[in-house]
Design a protein around this motif. Structure first.
Motif, short mmCIF file in Angstrom:
data_model
loop_
_atom_site.label_atom_id
_atom_site.label_comp_id
_atom_site.label_asym_id
_atom_site.label_seq_id
_atom_site.Cartn_x
_atom_site.Cartn_y
_atom_site.Cartn_z
N ARG A 24 17.74 3.67 0.23
CA ARG A 24 18.20 2.28 0.14
C ARG A 24 18.46 1.71 1.53
NH1 ARG A 24 23.22 3.19 -3.44
NH2 ARG A 24 23.82 1.27 -2.36
N ASN A 25 17.97 0.51 1.78
CA ASN A 25 18.16 -0.15 3.08
C ASN A 25 19.63 -0.40 3.38
OD1 ASN A 25 15.39 -0.24 3.57
ND2 ASN A 25 15.17 -2.25 2.62
N ASP A 26 20.42 -0.78 2.36
CA ASP A 26 21.83 -1.08 2.60
C ASP A 26 22.60 0.17 3.05
OD1 ASP A 26 21.45 -0.12 -0.08
OD2 ASP A 26 23.42 -0.88 -0.65
N LYS A 68 21.32 2.64 4.91
CA LYS A 68 20.97 2.83 6.32
C LYS A 68 21.74 1.85 7.20
CE LYS A 68 18.90 4.22 10.04
NZ LYS A 68 19.35 5.39 10.76
N GLN A 107 24.27 3.78 9.91
CA GLN A 107 23.21 3.89 10.91
C GLN A 107 23.29 5.16 11.73
OE1 GLN A 107 22.70 0.34 13.25
NE2 GLN A 107 23.16 -0.96 11.51
N ASN A 132 15.15 6.17 6.89
CA ASN A 132 15.36 5.26 5.77
C ASN A 132 14.03 5.10 5.02
OD1 ASN A 132 16.14 3.23 4.02
ND2 ASN A 132 16.05 1.62 5.57
N GLY A 187 13.95 3.33 2.24
CA GLY A 187 14.14 2.09 1.50
C GLY A 187 13.03 1.07 1.65
N PRO A 188 12.41 0.96 2.85
CA PRO A 188 11.33 -0.03 3.00
C PRO A 188 10.15 0.19 2.06
CG PRO A 188 12.16 0.57 5.15
CD PRO A 188 12.83 1.50 4.16
N THR A 214 11.03 -1.96 -0.97
CA THR A 214 11.00 -3.40 -0.70
C THR A 214 9.62 -3.90 -0.28
OG1 THR A 214 11.70 -3.06 1.59
CG2 THR A 214 13.44 -3.43 -0.06
N GLU A 250 8.13 -3.23 2.53
CA GLU A 250 8.03 -3.39 3.99
C GLU A 250 7.26 -2.25 4.64
OE1 GLU A 250 12.00 -4.56 5.69
OE2 GLU A 250 12.56 -4.24 3.59
#
Length: 99
Positions: free
Chosen positions: A33-35, A37, A41, A47, A49-50, A53, A55
């Protein structure tokens, strides 16, 4: 998901992140999940997560992950947990339920 590569590196896939590391083997953390990361950080090594999404592709993240794992396993780089010495006790027998 958690696996050990040889005796030198543990690989942990997490959706929530936790400061888990062992003094006997570096732990490499990947989040989904991006949130997470963004929040952690200095704890999440890669990550993924992209992918969710749109990305990045699975191949792009997989290639990044491969190179990062090789760098950590070979000693060229430290995982974040290892770098900041976030060590948990090594326990041969864990009486807690496995989740």
């Amino acid at each position: 998901f958690q696996c050990t590569i040889g005796l030198g590196l543990q690989f942990v896939m997490t959706g929530r992140a936790d400061p888990y590391c062992l003094a006997v083997a570096p732990v490499f953390q990947v989040c989904s999940r991006n949130d997470i990361k963004m929040q952690w950080q200095d704890l999440i090594d890669v990550n993924a997560g992209p992918i969710a999404t749109g990305e990045a592709t699975i191949q792009e993240i997989g290639t990044q992950l491969f190179h990062e794992i090789i760098d950590v396993a070979s000693g060229r780089k430290q995982s974040f947990a290892e770098k900041y010495k976030l060590y948990n006790d090594f326990c041969i027998f864990n009486p807690a339920p496995i989740t």
